[in-house]
Design a protein around this motif. Structure first.
Motif, PDB file in Angstrom:
ATOM      1  N   VAL A 174       2.435   8.208  -4.715  1.00 36.71           N
ATOM      2  CA  VAL A 174       1.484   7.289  -4.723  1.00 36.71           C
ATOM      3  C   VAL A 174       0.178   7.395  -5.658  1.00 36.71           C
ATOM      4  O   VAL A 174      -0.440   6.732  -6.177  1.00 36.71           O
ATOM      5  CB  VAL A 174       1.028   7.155  -3.156  1.00 36.71           C
ATOM      6  CG1 VAL A 174      -0.199   5.986  -3.174  1.00 36.71           C
ATOM      7  CG2 VAL A 174       2.145   6.584  -2.287  1.00 36.71           C
ATOM      8  N   GLN A 175      -0.079   8.767  -5.716  1.00 33.13           N
ATOM      9  CA  GLN A 175      -1.195   9.213  -6.495  1.00 33.13           C
ATOM     10  C   GLN A 175      -0.707  10.017  -7.891  1.00 33.13           C
ATOM     11  O   GLN A 175      -1.376   9.831  -8.791  1.00 33.13           O
ATOM     12  CB  GLN A 175      -1.906  10.347  -5.792  1.00 33.13           C
ATOM     13  CG  GLN A 175      -3.101  10.588  -6.299  1.00 33.13           C
ATOM     14  CD  GLN A 175      -4.230  11.543  -5.288  1.00 33.13           C
ATOM     15  OE1 GLN A 175      -4.935  12.235  -5.906  1.00 33.13           O
ATOM     16  NE2 GLN A 175      -4.164  11.023  -4.058  1.00 33.13           N
ATOM     17  N   PHE A 207      -0.785  14.618   2.309  1.00 34.92           N
ATOM     18  CA  PHE A 207      -1.582  13.344   2.836  1.00 34.92           C
ATOM     19  C   PHE A 207      -0.463  11.972   2.503  1.00 34.92           C
ATOM     20  O   PHE A 207       0.062  12.103   1.224  1.00 34.92           O
ATOM     21  CB  PHE A 207      -2.914  12.940   2.031  1.00 34.92           C
ATOM     22  CG  PHE A 207      -3.476  11.542   2.707  1.00 34.92           C
ATOM     23  CD1 PHE A 207      -4.263  11.637   3.757  1.00 34.92           C
ATOM     24  CD2 PHE A 207      -3.280  10.160   1.712  1.00 34.92           C
ATOM     25  CE1 PHE A 207      -4.912  10.555   4.222  1.00 34.92           C
ATOM     26  CE2 PHE A 207      -3.846   9.225   2.467  1.00 34.92           C
ATOM     27  CZ  PHE A 207      -4.541   9.220   3.600  1.00 34.92           C
ATOM     28  N   HIS A 208      -0.158  11.219   3.614  1.00 32.77           N
ATOM     29  CA  HIS A 208       0.736  10.300   3.440  1.00 32.77           C
ATOM     30  C   HIS A 208       0.355   8.989   3.832  1.00 32.77           C
ATOM     31  O   HIS A 208       1.318   7.969   3.481  1.00 32.77           O
ATOM     32  CB  HIS A 208       2.119  10.428   3.818  1.00 32.77           C
ATOM     33  CG  HIS A 208       2.799  12.042   3.460  1.00 32.77           C
ATOM     34  ND1 HIS A 208       3.228  11.842   2.112  1.00 32.77           N
ATOM     35  CD2 HIS A 208       2.799  13.055   3.903  1.00 32.77           C
ATOM     36  CE1 HIS A 208       3.751  13.151   1.675  1.00 32.77           C
ATOM     37  NE2 HIS A 208       3.348  14.021   2.780  1.00 32.77           N
ATOM     38  N   GLY A 209      -0.855   8.564   4.297  1.00 30.24           N
ATOM     39  CA  GLY A 209      -1.311   7.276   4.921  1.00 30.24           C
ATOM     40  C   GLY A 209      -1.879   7.388   6.118  1.00 30.24           C
ATOM     41  O   GLY A 209      -1.760   8.366   7.000  1.00 30.24           O
ATOM     42  N   ASN A 239       5.376   4.627   2.144  1.00 29.36           N
ATOM     43  CA  ASN A 239       5.883   5.854   2.860  1.00 29.36           C
ATOM     44  C   ASN A 239       6.437   5.322   4.307  1.00 29.36           C
ATOM     45  O   ASN A 239       7.628   5.828   4.669  1.00 29.36           O
ATOM     46  CB  ASN A 239       4.974   7.060   3.157  1.00 29.36           C
ATOM     47  CG  ASN A 239       4.563   7.630   1.926  1.00 29.36           C
ATOM     48  OD1 ASN A 239       5.495   7.902   1.162  1.00 29.36           O
ATOM     49  ND2 ASN A 239       3.105   7.907   1.520  1.00 29.36           N
ATOM     50  N   SER A 285       0.725  -1.347  -0.158  1.00 29.95           N
ATOM     51  CA  SER A 285       0.183  -0.017   0.243  1.00 29.95           C
ATOM     52  C   SER A 285       0.839   1.210  -0.042  1.00 29.95           C
ATOM     53  O   SER A 285       2.012   1.092   0.286  1.00 29.95           O
ATOM     54  CB  SER A 285      -0.771   0.061   1.065  1.00 29.95           C
ATOM     55  OG  SER A 285      -0.028   0.071   2.428  1.00 29.95           O
ATOM     56  N   GLY A 286       0.206   2.556  -0.149  1.00 30.76           N
ATOM     57  CA  GLY A 286       1.065   3.651  -0.157  1.00 30.76           C
ATOM     58  C   GLY A 286       1.476   3.867   1.253  1.00 30.76           C
ATOM     59  O   GLY A 286       2.490   4.362   1.353  1.00 30.76           O
ATOM     60  N   ALA A 287       0.628   3.631   2.202  1.00 28.75           N
ATOM     61  CA  ALA A 287       1.065   4.237   3.695  1.00 28.75           C
ATOM     62  C   ALA A 287       2.495   3.209   3.957  1.00 28.75           C
ATOM     63  O   ALA A 287       3.487   3.648   4.428  1.00 28.75           O
ATOM     64  CB  ALA A 287      -0.003   3.581   4.599  1.00 28.75           C
ATOM     65  N   LYS A 301      -1.172   3.059  -5.493  1.00 32.45           N
ATOM     66  CA  LYS A 301      -2.412   3.238  -6.083  1.00 32.45           C
ATOM     67  C   LYS A 301      -2.356   2.552  -7.736  1.00 32.45           C
ATOM     68  O   LYS A 301      -2.788   1.411  -7.664  1.00 32.45           O
ATOM     69  CB  LYS A 301      -2.624   4.725  -6.121  1.00 32.45           C
ATOM     70  CG  LYS A 301      -3.260   5.355  -4.794  1.00 32.45           C
ATOM     71  CD  LYS A 301      -4.208   6.420  -5.102  1.00 32.45           C
ATOM     72  CE  LYS A 301      -4.805   6.878  -3.697  1.00 32.45           C
ATOM     73  NZ  LYS A 301      -4.054   7.529  -2.704  1.00 32.45           N
ATOM     74  N   ASP A 356       6.557  11.314  -2.640  1.00 39.25           N
ATOM     75  CA  ASP A 356       5.250  10.346  -2.568  1.00 39.25           C
ATOM     76  C   ASP A 356       4.548  10.525  -3.939  1.00 39.25           C
ATOM     77  O   ASP A 356       3.920  11.446  -4.064  1.00 39.25           O
ATOM     78  CB  ASP A 356       4.658  10.978  -1.362  1.00 39.25           C
ATOM     79  CG  ASP A 356       3.423  10.106  -1.081  1.00 39.25           C
ATOM     80  OD1 ASP A 356       2.930   9.376  -1.982  1.00 39.25           O
ATOM     81  OD2 ASP A 356       2.647  10.201  -0.197  1.00 39.25           O
ATOM     82  N   GLU A 393       4.582  15.549  -1.687  1.00 38.57           N
ATOM     83  CA  GLU A 393       3.791  14.796  -3.044  1.00 38.57           C
ATOM     84  C   GLU A 393       4.365  15.904  -3.933  1.00 38.57           C
ATOM     85  O   GLU A 393       4.069  17.197  -3.686  1.00 38.57           O
ATOM     86  CB  GLU A 393       2.295  14.874  -2.536  1.00 38.57           C
ATOM     87  CG  GLU A 393       1.931  13.908  -1.576  1.00 38.57           C
ATOM     88  CD  GLU A 393       0.462  14.755  -1.084  1.00 38.57           C
ATOM     89  OE1 GLU A 393      -0.484  14.026  -1.743  1.00 38.57           O
ATOM     90  OE2 GLU A 393       0.352  15.248   0.014  1.00 38.57           O
TER      91      GLU A 393
HETATM   92  C1  LIG Z   1      -3.453   7.416  -1.167  1.00 40.30           C
HETATM   93  C2  LIG Z   1      -2.239   8.071  -0.789  1.00 40.30           C
HETATM   94  C3  LIG Z   1      -1.565   7.470   0.138  1.00 40.30           C
HETATM   95  C4  LIG Z   1      -1.848   6.086   0.908  1.00 40.30           C
HETATM   96  O1  LIG Z   1      -1.995   5.146   0.277  1.00 40.30           O
HETATM   97  P1  LIG Z   1      -2.514   3.864   1.201  1.00 40.30           P
HETATM   98  O2  LIG Z   1      -2.446   2.686  -0.241  1.00 40.30           O
HETATM   99  O3  LIG Z   1      -4.005   4.241   1.084  1.00 40.30           O
HETATM  100  O4  LIG Z   1      -2.300   3.399   2.207  1.00 40.30           O
HETATM  101  C5  LIG Z   1      -0.295   8.067   0.559  1.00 40.30           C
HETATM  102  N1  LIG Z   1       0.113   9.095  -0.231  1.00 40.30           N
HETATM  103  C6  LIG Z   1      -0.454   9.697  -1.275  1.00 40.30           C
HETATM  104  C7  LIG Z   1      -0.145  10.794  -1.973  1.00 40.30           C
HETATM  105  C8  LIG Z   1      -1.902   8.976  -1.542  1.00 40.30           C
HETATM  106  O5  LIG Z   1      -2.520   9.926  -2.315  1.00 40.30           O
END
Ligand SMILES: *Cc1c(COP(=O)(O)O)cnc(C)c1O
Length: 399
Positions: A225-226, A138-140, A109, A104-106, A252, A223, A190
């Motif tokens: 992730v998104q 937002f990082h998780g 990170n 996962s993203g969390a 993601k 980050d 981010e």
């Molecule tokens: C969604 C998101 C996360 C967390 O990811 P999860 O898979 O929900 O843990 C971390 N950072 C960013 C920038 C995100 O958009």
């Protein structure tokens, strides 16, 4: 089972961690999803920038089907081909030399924060531990990534949080300069703040942050992730900025909908993780890696998907700007890159999401008053037009 009974059971058996919409989704293909009763929707949420190739992309489906019959899971005690090949693909197409896989993203990170701290303490013997993150980030939701998240609303009731993480204003290089101390080990950012409403920094911000990091022996963690996996029109959004990070996190879109996260780093930094220092049971699982490989193959194929993303992103923004001209009293600002687009309203946007859903359109409202659009990268002009038509109807009923 009927929708009504499913919704009842949902209330009885699931922890109430989400305010879900009262629909049950059953099936998806491309841009479309269908609910339990067969009603069709166009999906401009895309699992929050996760279904980057749309629902059930045939190449992902076939790759997973083949893999599920061959090998579903083995421990990271052993090598597996899909994980090796995925690491090679990510490394080949990025600044990084090494990959670590998680779920996962969390977690990605979390791994990045651990790697940055360990790099200075163990490899360099320096007492640098502090992470500087930004307000509205937002990082998780794990305790470390929740601490790094720059929004108080997510932190209520979870004290005490992790020591050694501070926040400064995003897109403000002076604030960052003032915050860096000799104990700072990393700046975590981010490239575009997604969750807090698609906030895009000034074009030279990342360059300045990179320089600040270099001048102070601080690592840059991006980050993505998104923003990663084609979302902004490049495979990774740092490619727009002319700089590279030391560590990057992905999740993601990486698996085309199948859960997988990754933390990538340069060799210099990656060396701080040695056997036994970090790990996860499911990380780099064969099914997840095969899904990610199939997804990346499609995204990178002839640049078609990235091209489509850029063109559709432009078209989408143009259509929303036209809408803004018609409803200047409701729409404040349109901003975005590729197919990560935010439309800030002067009002709360939840009722607009509901009204669009009734008309067969799934959209997301974030930060209270920002409509965020993150459709699959394969969205077409016609589908964008259908959404804009519906938004127009909905705004008409409001004004
Ligand atoms: C969604 C998101 C996360 C967390 O990811 P999860 O898979 O929900 O843990 C971390 N950072 C960013 C920038 C995100 O958009």
């Amino acid at each position: 089972m009927e929708t009504k009974k499913l919704l009842e059971d949902s209330g009885i058996y699931l922890m109430h961690t989400y305010n879900r919409f009262p629909i049950v989704l059953k099936k998806g293909r491309g841009m479309k999803v269908w609910n339990w009763d067969g009603k069709e929707y166009l999906d401009f949420v895309g699992g929050i920038a996760t279904n980057c190739l749309g629902h059930c992309h045939p190449k992902v489906v076939i790759a997973v089907q083949k893999q599920v019959q061959r090998l579903i899971h083995v421990s990271n005690f052993y090598h597996i081909e899909p994980q090796i090949r995925l690491a090679r693909t990510l490394v080949t197409h990025s600044f990084a030399d090494k990959a670590f896989f998680c779920n996962s993203g969390a977690e990605a990170n979390e791994a990045a924060i651990k790697l940055a701290r360990r790099y200075f303490k163990e490899n360099l013997g320096q007492n640098k531990f502090e992470i500087i993150a930004t307000v509205n980030s937002f990082h998780g939701r794990t305790l470390a990534t929740l601490t790094a998240t720059g929004q108080d609303k997510f932190k209520i009731g979870f004290d005490p949080l992790l020591p050694g993480i501070r926040h400064v204003e995003f897109n403000n290089i002076e604030a960052l300069k003032n915050a860096v101390t000799k104990e700072t080990c990393a700046i975590l950012l981010e490239p575009i703040q997604g969750e807090s409403g698609v906030r895009i920094p000034a074009p030279d911000y990342l360059k300045q942050v990179r320089k600040l990091c270099d001048d102070n022996n601080v690592l840059l963690i991006l980050d993505e992730v998104q923003t990663g996996i084609g979302r902004t029109g490049k495979l990774f959004s740092y490619e727009h900025s002319g700089i590279t990070p030391d560590i990057m996190t992905l999740a993601k879109g990486l698996g085309g909908g199948v859960p997988i996260g990754a933390m990538l780093a340069t060799d210099k930094v990656a060396e701080a993780f040695q056997p036994g220092t970090h790990g996860t049971t499911f990380g780099g699982n064969p099914l997840a890696c095969i899904a990610a490989l199939a997804t990346l193959e499609v995204v990178l194929e002839d640049g078609f998907v990235l091209d489509q993303c850029k063109r559709m992103g432009k078209y989408f923004k143009k259509r929303l700007e036209e809408l803004k001209k018609d409803f200047p009293e409701i729409i404040m600002e349109i901003r975005g890159m590729g197919l990560l687009i935010g439309m800030e309203l002067v009002r709360d946007c939840a009722p607009i999401v509901t009204a669009c859903m009734e008309r067969g359109m799934l959209i997301n409202c974030t930060s209270g008053n920002v409509l965020r659009f993150m459709p699959p990268l394969i969205v077409t002009e016609k589908e964008i037009d259908s959404l804009v038509d519906v938004l127009e109807q909905v705004f008409d009923t409001l004004s």
